[in-house]
Design an enzyme around this catalytic site. Structure first.
Site, short mmCIF file in Angstrom:
data_model
loop_
_atom_site.label_atom_id
_atom_site.label_comp_id
_atom_site.label_asym_id
_atom_site.label_seq_id
_atom_site.Cartn_x
_atom_site.Cartn_y
_atom_site.Cartn_z
N LYS A 135 119.95 46.76 79.13
CA LYS A 135 118.80 46.93 80.05
C LYS A 135 117.81 45.78 79.85
O LYS A 135 118.24 44.67 79.54
CB LYS A 135 118.17 48.32 79.88
CG LYS A 135 119.23 49.43 79.99
CD LYS A 135 118.67 50.82 80.14
CE LYS A 135 119.82 51.82 80.26
NZ LYS A 135 119.36 53.20 80.48
N HIS A 148 123.57 51.22 88.97
CA HIS A 148 122.98 51.97 87.85
C HIS A 148 121.85 52.85 88.36
O HIS A 148 121.15 52.49 89.30
CB HIS A 148 122.48 51.00 86.78
CG HIS A 148 122.09 51.73 85.53
ND1 HIS A 148 120.84 52.30 85.37
CD2 HIS A 148 122.79 52.03 84.42
CE1 HIS A 148 120.81 52.91 84.20
NE2 HIS A 148 121.97 52.77 83.61
N GLU A 154 127.13 58.76 84.98
CA GLU A 154 125.92 58.83 84.15
C GLU A 154 124.95 59.82 84.77
O GLU A 154 124.17 59.46 85.66
CB GLU A 154 125.25 57.45 84.09
CG GLU A 154 126.12 56.35 83.51
CD GLU A 154 125.27 55.22 82.94
OE1 GLU A 154 125.23 55.13 81.70
OE2 GLU A 154 124.65 54.48 83.70
N SER A 179 122.70 58.98 76.82
CA SER A 179 122.39 59.38 75.44
C SER A 179 123.62 59.50 74.54
O SER A 179 123.68 60.40 73.69
CB SER A 179 121.58 60.68 75.42
OG SER A 179 120.35 60.51 76.10
N ASN A 184 124.80 48.65 77.64
CA ASN A 184 123.85 48.21 78.66
C ASN A 184 122.52 47.96 77.95
O ASN A 184 121.81 48.91 77.61
CB ASN A 184 123.72 49.29 79.74
CG ASN A 184 122.74 48.90 80.83
OD1 ASN A 184 122.16 47.82 80.80
ND2 ASN A 184 122.54 49.79 81.78
N GLU A 216 118.97 53.33 87.36
CA GLU A 216 117.65 52.69 87.43
C GLU A 216 117.56 51.78 88.65
O GLU A 216 116.49 51.64 89.24
CB GLU A 216 117.37 51.93 86.12
CG GLU A 216 117.05 52.91 84.99
CD GLU A 216 117.70 52.61 83.66
OE1 GLU A 216 118.00 51.44 83.39
OE2 GLU A 216 117.91 53.56 82.88
N GLY A 246 118.59 58.15 78.57
CA GLY A 246 117.37 57.84 77.84
C GLY A 246 116.58 59.06 77.42
O GLY A 246 115.42 58.96 77.02
P1 13P Z 1 121.06 55.73 77.14
O1 13P Z 1 122.33 55.59 76.34
O2 13P Z 1 119.89 55.02 76.55
O3 13P Z 1 120.79 57.15 77.52
O4 13P Z 1 121.33 54.94 78.54
C1 13P Z 1 122.47 55.21 79.24
C2 13P Z 1 122.59 54.24 80.34
O5 13P Z 1 121.84 54.24 81.29
C3 13P Z 1 123.67 53.23 80.22
O6 13P Z 1 123.81 52.52 81.41
#
Ligand code: 13P
Length: 249
Positions: A13, A95, A166, A212, A11, A97, A172
């Protein structure tokens, strides 16, 4: 051996530009990738066409979001029809976010899932509890509710769904869930699918972990019975992603 094909999503982002993503794509295209693993890269919508044109055909591409109808006066949105029009076959929905920065509800996510599946897109459907919810001991309740809102909209399209667990506190933060923590929730999710959908669906749906994931943490996570792959944020923008793709083999 698991009957489920290992699935690794990246992802990206809201990161990268044509130059850096082009370099990443060149690295992926020339890497030695295990053919037993399905790999899908989630590109920003403006780079979907670019990513699909440049990435080798063995890689799938995913949009990171879409709207719940095919077209219309919805400024700023993109539809599954548009995603397919640029040769892309996946979308990430729900997601954390989207849920927590943009306020998307379970109801809206469910409607998006229904529409994307009706348009024959594969859906990477995301769920996960926040830290205060884990600490309050309601992780199961939260992820079951989120899963139900998704499942109510899947009908007979389970073969097009990948469920991504997740935990929000792991995204993150550099704080990966331990293999035991992740396995525990994945196992409960599979039991939920068995009780609420069917045994066949519970055995066949890929449940992937995100939060992560890194080169050093991926192998032990991948060895857990109910972890069928990953959704990777930060590390999917680095050559390290290749190590994660090949975590299982
Ligand atoms: P990270 O791997 O940066 O923690 O992000 C995970 C994520 O949100 C994947 O969709």
């Amino acid at each position: 051996m698991s009957p489920r094909k290992f699935f690794v999503g990246g992802n990206w982002k809201m990161n990268g530009d044509k130059k850096s993503l082009g370099e990443l794509i060149d690295t992926l295209n020339s890497a030695k990738i295990n053919t037993e693993t399905e790999v899908v890269c989630g590109a920003p919508s403006i780079y979907l066409d670019f990513a699909r044109q440049k990435l080798d055909a063995k890689f799938g591409v995913a949009a990171q979001n879409c709207y719940k109808v095919a077209k219309g006066a919805f400024t700023g949105e993109i539809s599954p029809a548009m995603i397919k029009d640029v040769g892309v076959h996946w979308v990430i929905l729900g997601h954390s976010e989207r849920r927590h920065v943009f306020g998307e509800s379970d109801e809206l996510i469910g409607q998006k899932v229904a529409h994307a599946l009706s348009e024959n897109l594969g859906v990477i459907a995301c769920i996960g509890e926040k830290l205060d919810q884990r600490e309050a001991g309601i992780t199961e309740k939260v992820v079951f509710e989120q899963t139900k809102a998704i499942a109510n909209n899947v009908e007979n399209h389970w073969d097009k769904v990948v469920l991504a667990y997740e935990p929000v506190w792991a995204i993150g933060t550099g704080k990966t869930a331990t293999p035991e923590q992740a396995q525990e929730v994945h196992k409960k999710l599979r039991e939920w699918l068995k009780s609420n959908i069917s045994e066949q669906v519970s055995k066949s749906v890929r449940i992937i972990y995100g939060g992560s994931v890194t080169g050093p943490t991926c192998k032990e996570l991948a060895s857990q019975d109910d972890i069928d792959g990953f959704l990777v944020g930060g590390a999917s923008l680095k050559p390290e992603f290749i190590e994660i793709i090949n975590a299982k083999h």
